[in-house]
Design a protein around this motif. Structure first.
Motif, PDB file in Angstrom:
ATOM      1  N   HIS A  14       0.852  -1.188   0.000  1.00  0.00           N
ATOM      2  CA  HIS A  14       0.000   0.000   0.000  1.00  0.00           C
ATOM      3  C   HIS A  14       0.883   1.232   0.000  1.00  0.00           C
ATOM      4  O   HIS A  14       1.794   1.358   0.820  1.00  0.00           O
ATOM      5  CB  HIS A  14      -0.908   0.018   1.238  1.00  0.00           C
ATOM      6  N   THR A  26      -3.028   0.311  -3.834  1.00  0.00           N
ATOM      7  CA  THR A  26      -2.653  -0.983  -3.277  1.00  0.00           C
ATOM      8  C   THR A  26      -2.367  -1.940  -4.427  1.00  0.00           C
ATOM      9  O   THR A  26      -2.999  -1.883  -5.473  1.00  0.00           O
ATOM     10  CB  THR A  26      -3.776  -1.583  -2.399  1.00  0.00           C
ATOM     11  N   ASP A  38      -5.787  -5.924  -3.147  1.00  0.00           N
ATOM     12  CA  ASP A  38      -5.108  -6.564  -2.030  1.00  0.00           C
ATOM     13  C   ASP A  38      -5.342  -8.066  -2.054  1.00  0.00           C
ATOM     14  O   ASP A  38      -5.997  -8.601  -2.952  1.00  0.00           O
ATOM     15  CB  ASP A  38      -5.537  -5.952  -0.693  1.00  0.00           C
TER      16      ASP A  38
END
Length: 197
Positions: A145, A152, A176
């Motif tokens: 991040h 991200t 993510d």
């Protein structure tokens, strides 16, 4: 950070076609993954040609495996997802085993190296265990991040071996780990190692 994101997105996990790695190699050439063997993506995968050397898209391992005995393939989608595979044939099983150790160490320490270049970058590296196929394969994730730009990125890596042949597969996209196809990538890893020979 844009440069890192581009590498991470394009990164991933690599395969071979017919042809020998060297004139001295009498054994059949190991086979690469096909586009259909990658984890499902929003848009279809396209497989690039098999090329000599290691994949520059592999931001963690591109300089670890010997280029002279490696070949790679890069995969892309129309969306923000990419992958790659590198296959390296070593002279002996002992050298192949040593390369696996170096590659695993490289992936495990990759985030720390990136953070030295980008001190504000936050992230987590996880080892997702061993896959029992041939001499084994290990799967990792690197979740990052960038608070400065609010982005991200998630990358998955696997390192596997069959005899004296080592393969690295990488996959990456924005997002993510929750949104990453971990199970699909583990299946792809199993396929990548199983189809080497």
């Amino acid at each position: 950070m844009k440069m890192f994101r581009t590498a991470a997105v394009t990164a991933v996990v690599v395969g071979l076609t017919a042809g020998s790695f060297s004139a001295a190699t009498a054994a059949p050439a190991p086979k690469f993954l096909t586009a259909k063997q990658l984890p499902a993506a929003p848009t279809p995968w396209t497989a690039g040609p098999v090329q000599a050397g290691t994949a520059k898209e592999d931001f963690c391992n591109a300089k670890v495996a010997p280029k002279a005995s490696s070949k790679h393939r890069v995969f892309r989608t129309e969306a923000d997802t990419g992958a790659h595979q590198t296959i390296t044939v070593l002279p002996t099983e002992a050298k192949a085993k040593a390369l696996v150790t170096k590659l695993r160490t490289s992936v495990a320490g990759c985030l720390a190296r990136i953070q030295r270049q980008y001190p504000d970058l936050e992230g987590t590296t996880r080892h997702h265990g061993r896959i029992d196929i041939e001499e084994g394969a290990h799967v990792y994730s690197i979740d990052t991040h960038d608070p400065e730009v609010g982005s991200t990125d998630i990358s998955l890596f696997s390192i596997g071996r069959d005899g004296r042949t080592v393969t690295v597969v990488g996959w990456g996209q924005m997002g993510d780990l929750v949104h990453a196809p971990l199970k699909g990538f583990q299946k792809t890893t199993r396929t990548a190692v199983a189809k080497l020979y």
